[in-house]
Design a protein around this motif. Structure first.
Motif, mmCIF file in Angstrom:
data_model
loop_
_atom_site.group_PDB
_atom_site.id
_atom_site.type_symbol
_atom_site.label_atom_id
_atom_site.label_comp_id
_atom_site.label_asym_id
_atom_site.label_seq_id
_atom_site.Cartn_x
_atom_site.Cartn_y
_atom_site.Cartn_z
ATOM 1 N N ALA A 141 -6.483 -11.407 -5.188
ATOM 2 C CA ALA A 141 -6.783 -12.840 -5.195
ATOM 3 C C ALA A 141 -6.009 -13.574 -6.281
ATOM 4 O O ALA A 141 -5.652 -14.753 -6.132
ATOM 5 C CB ALA A 141 -8.281 -13.059 -5.386
ATOM 6 N N ALA A 142 -5.715 -12.885 -7.388
ATOM 7 C CA ALA A 142 -5.004 -13.508 -8.509
ATOM 8 C C ALA A 142 -3.488 -13.446 -8.345
ATOM 9 O O ALA A 142 -2.754 -14.011 -9.171
ATOM 10 C CB ALA A 142 -5.405 -12.825 -9.816
ATOM 11 N N ALA A 143 -2.991 -12.786 -7.312
ATOM 12 C CA ALA A 143 -1.550 -12.599 -7.131
ATOM 13 C C ALA A 143 -0.966 -13.591 -6.145
ATOM 14 O O ALA A 143 -1.652 -14.091 -5.243
ATOM 15 C CB ALA A 143 -1.276 -11.174 -6.650
ATOM 16 N N THR A 144 0.324 -13.872 -6.309
ATOM 17 C CA THR A 144 1.064 -14.679 -5.337
ATOM 18 C C THR A 144 1.658 -13.783 -4.255
ATOM 19 O O THR A 144 1.741 -14.158 -3.090
ATOM 20 C CB THR A 144 2.205 -15.437 -6.043
ATOM 21 N N LEU A 145 2.075 -12.598 -4.677
ATOM 22 C CA LEU A 145 2.723 -11.634 -3.780
ATOM 23 C C LEU A 145 2.230 -10.238 -4.120
ATOM 24 O O LEU A 145 2.059 -9.903 -5.296
ATOM 25 C CB LEU A 145 4.253 -11.696 -3.953
ATOM 26 N N VAL A 146 2.005 -9.424 -3.091
ATOM 27 C CA VAL A 146 1.627 -8.030 -3.290
ATOM 28 C C VAL A 146 2.802 -7.149 -2.872
ATOM 29 O O VAL A 146 3.361 -7.322 -1.783
ATOM 30 C CB VAL A 146 0.374 -7.660 -2.466
ATOM 31 N N VAL A 147 3.188 -6.226 -3.752
ATOM 32 C CA VAL A 147 4.291 -5.299 -3.476
ATOM 33 C C VAL A 147 3.737 -3.880 -3.504
ATOM 34 O O VAL A 147 3.055 -3.492 -4.453
ATOM 35 C CB VAL A 147 5.412 -5.434 -4.525
ATOM 36 N N THR A 148 4.019 -3.121 -2.470
ATOM 37 C CA THR A 148 3.503 -1.756 -2.387
ATOM 38 C C THR A 148 4.602 -0.823 -1.887
ATOM 39 O O THR A 148 5.743 -1.250 -1.680
ATOM 40 C CB THR A 148 2.254 -1.689 -1.479
ATOM 41 N N GLY A 149 4.289 0.441 -1.716
ATOM 42 C CA GLY A 149 5.289 1.365 -1.219
ATOM 43 C C GLY A 149 4.829 2.805 -1.295
ATOM 44 O O GLY A 149 3.815 3.123 -1.930
ATOM 45 N N GLU A 150 5.564 3.679 -0.626
ATOM 46 C CA GLU A 150 5.327 5.124 -0.647
ATOM 47 C C GLU A 150 6.579 5.830 -0.141
ATOM 48 O O GLU A 150 7.527 5.182 0.320
ATOM 49 C CB GLU A 150 4.113 5.499 0.198
ATOM 50 N N GLY A 151 6.551 7.141 -0.202
ATOM 51 C CA GLY A 151 7.727 7.905 0.190
ATOM 52 C C GLY A 151 8.130 7.705 1.631
ATOM 53 O O GLY A 151 9.320 7.589 1.939
ATOM 54 N N SER A 152 7.169 7.671 2.539
ATOM 55 C CA SER A 152 7.468 7.520 3.961
ATOM 56 C C SER A 152 6.479 6.562 4.604
ATOM 57 O O SER A 152 5.274 6.808 4.589
ATOM 58 C CB SER A 152 7.393 8.885 4.665
ATOM 59 N N LEU A 153 6.983 5.471 5.130
ATOM 60 C CA LEU A 153 6.162 4.561 5.930
ATOM 61 C C LEU A 153 6.351 4.971 7.383
ATOM 62 O O LEU A 153 7.418 4.764 7.967
ATOM 63 C CB LEU A 153 6.594 3.108 5.725
ATOM 64 N N ASP A 154 5.308 5.574 7.967
ATOM 65 C CA ASP A 154 5.429 6.133 9.307
ATOM 66 C C ASP A 154 4.140 5.898 10.085
ATOM 67 O O ASP A 154 3.272 5.123 9.659
ATOM 68 C CB ASP A 154 5.773 7.621 9.229
ATOM 69 N N SER A 155 4.001 6.572 11.208
ATOM 70 C CA SER A 155 2.829 6.365 12.056
ATOM 71 C C SER A 155 1.539 6.761 11.354
ATOM 72 O O SER A 155 0.490 6.163 11.588
ATOM 73 C CB SER A 155 2.980 7.153 13.361
ATOM 74 N N GLN A 156 1.602 7.775 10.490
ATOM 75 C CA GLN A 156 0.410 8.146 9.734
ATOM 76 C C GLN A 156 0.010 7.035 8.773
ATOM 77 O O GLN A 156 -1.176 6.782 8.562
ATOM 78 C CB GLN A 156 0.644 9.440 8.959
ATOM 79 N N SER A 157 0.984 6.342 8.201
ATOM 80 C CA SER A 157 0.689 5.222 7.306
ATOM 81 C C SER A 157 -0.125 4.154 8.021
ATOM 82 O O SER A 157 -1.039 3.557 7.444
ATOM 83 C CB SER A 157 1.994 4.605 6.793
ATOM 84 N N LEU A 158 0.200 3.920 9.295
ATOM 85 C CA LEU A 158 -0.483 2.869 10.054
ATOM 86 C C LEU A 158 -1.941 3.203 10.301
ATOM 87 O O LEU A 158 -2.722 2.327 10.679
ATOM 88 C CB LEU A 158 0.235 2.631 11.386
ATOM 89 N N GLY A 159 -2.328 4.454 10.088
ATOM 90 C CA GLY A 159 -3.723 4.841 10.227
ATOM 91 C C GLY A 159 -4.586 4.378 9.065
ATOM 92 O O GLY A 159 -5.796 4.599 9.074
ATOM 93 N N GLY A 160 -3.976 3.739 8.077
ATOM 94 C CA GLY A 160 -4.750 3.211 6.964
ATOM 95 C C GLY A 160 -4.450 3.878 5.640
ATOM 96 O O GLY A 160 -5.237 3.776 4.698
ATOM 97 N N LYS A 161 -3.301 4.562 5.529
ATOM 98 C CA LYS A 161 -2.901 5.139 4.248
ATOM 99 C C LYS A 161 -2.731 4.022 3.216
ATOM 100 O O LYS A 161 -2.657 2.846 3.554
ATOM 101 C CB LYS A 161 -1.597 5.930 4.409
ATOM 102 N N GLY A 162 -2.611 4.409 1.942
ATOM 103 C CA GLY A 162 -2.663 3.456 0.849
ATOM 104 C C GLY A 162 -1.891 2.162 1.011
ATOM 105 O O GLY A 162 -2.476 1.069 0.959
ATOM 106 N N PRO A 163 -0.558 2.186 1.206
ATOM 107 C CA PRO A 163 0.198 0.941 1.298
ATOM 108 C C PRO A 163 -0.238 0.029 2.442
ATOM 109 O O PRO A 163 -0.283 -1.194 2.283
ATOM 110 C CB PRO A 163 1.642 1.431 1.488
ATOM 111 N N VAL A 164 -0.532 0.610 3.592
ATOM 112 C CA VAL A 164 -0.994 -0.221 4.709
ATOM 113 C C VAL A 164 -2.386 -0.768 4.428
ATOM 114 O O VAL A 164 -2.690 -1.929 4.738
ATOM 115 C CB VAL A 164 -0.959 0.582 6.027
#
Length: 380
Positions: free
Chosen positions: A283-306
């Motif tokens: 809420a206090a940020a203008t932009l959120v920046v995230t990341g991980e080693g591999s953004l893939d189909s498993q990420s879309l299941g709700g892994k940290g960055p997603v």
């Protein structure tokens, strides 16, 4: 402009904190005028120990046994103010152990986890958080339960030591009379990145067993052995967990841990988000920046960055992501709250070179991304 930088690990190259620092360095190199806050995030797998560190929590090391019985120093957290310990399976019974011994799901034991639970009791813990991701065991938590005083016997009454994998099927009786009496007042909280049940098509053996050395032709035997162990622990006085969500995580660890003390399970990312008061920080940020080693189909299941991108979208804040590998298209990422994603890989290279150069690549990619953002702001 205030930026919240909250990465997960870049496995094999950067911890979450190192990834955050690399992106912050890229911001400093860019013309974008902004302040930044960094937070290490995790989802119950590798890196959860780091994500829950800080405050009054102390890092401790205790000599325990590896999944293959070798002594080594196991890292854990203890917060004396909250009387809470944190144990990470990836650090205690994870893939690093297999780098030296290989994978052997009929041998690998969770005994070290139980030894750290005992260390937590020694320290005065009332709650033990166990982060389940990244284990190499398929022992149903039998090793952890044994380390706290449980004993196993076969049909002839002979004792069984460190049963694991298909060996769980030989257990005829589980004796919990020797459990550490202090465990009666303990609360165990499982932080998981998957909610699979113990058995069946989504169970521990079928879904995760192959990652730990279980051959395709042996999956049914491992599944049956885990079900058998669950039934024998239930006969000793605990509830059956065969169809319970999260019971299939970490080779069925919930079964053994529930034999030790009252055990509940939570989504690992939600626990980390609560620890960091993530809603307030977004809420206090203008932009959120995230990341991980591999953004893939498993990420879309709700892994940290997603998961953090979804929180940002719900708060009306844009989120962008950096990754060593982008394996999903922009439409899918946008649908999950990531407005733009950047691969830090810029040409053919060996895996070794890519991992070794990840820090510099992430810094430079972030610098270019933030420079582009600065131009966009200048143009109005």
């Amino acid at each position: 402009m205030h930026i919240l930088i909250a990465c997960d690990k870049f496995r094999g190259s950067l911890t979450a904190a190192e990834a955050n620092a690399s992106i912050a360095a890229g911001l400093a190199m860019s013309p974008l005028e902004a302040t930044a806050t960094t937070l290490a995030i995790a989802d119950g797998g590798e890196g959860t120990l780091d994500a829950l560190a800080g405050g009054t929590a102390e890092r401790r090391r205790t000599t325990i046994r590896s999944p293959f019985g070798d002594p080594y120093e196991g890292a854990w957290l203890y917060d004396p103010a909250a009387k809470r310990a944190v144990i990470e399976l990836a650090a205690v019974a994870g893939h690093a152990a297999a780098a030296h011994k290989g994978y052997d799901p009929d041998v690998a034991s969770s005994v070290g986890v139980g030894e750290l639970v005992r260390a937590a009791l020694d320290a005065g813990a009332g709650t033990v958080v166990v982060a389940l991701g990244g284990s190499i065991t398929v022992d149903g938590g039998a090793g952890a339960l044994e380390a706290l005083g449980a004993r196993y016997y076969d049909a002839s009454g002979a004792p069984l030591i460190h049963p694991a994998g298909r060996g769980l099927a030989a257990i005829e009786r589980v004796d919990l009379s020797g459990l550490d009496p202090r465990a009666a007042g303990l609360s165990i909280v499982l932080a998981a990145d998957v909610d699979n049940p113990l058995l069946g098509v989504r169970g521990a053996a079928r879904v995760f067993g192959p990652q730990k050395g279980v051959r395709a032709e042996d999956i049914e035997a491992f599944d049956a052995a885990l079900g058998h162990f669950d039934a024998k622990v239930a006969e000793a006085g605990r509830a059956r967990l065969a169809d319970t969500p999260f019971a299939g995580a970490a080779g069925g660890m919930m079964v053994g841990l529930a034999g030790i003390a009252e055990t509940t399970a939570r989504d690992g990312f939600a626990l980390v988000a609560e620890h960091h008061r993530l809603e307030e920080r977004i809420a206090a940020a203008t932009l959120v920046v995230t990341g991980e080693g591999s953004l893939d189909s498993q990420s879309l299941g709700g892994k940290g960055p997603v998961a953090i991108a979804r929180m940002a979208e719900a708060a009306g804040k844009p989120a962008i992501a950096f990754a060593g590998r982008l394996a999903v298209g922009p439409e899918a990422l946008v649908a999950h709250g990531i407005k733009a994603a950047f691969s830090i890989s810029h040409g053919p290279s060996s895996l070794e070179d890519a991992l070794a150069g990840a820090r510099e690549a992430l810094t430079h990619t972030a610098a270019h991304a933030f420079a582009t953002l600065a131009i966009g702001r200048a143009l109005g």
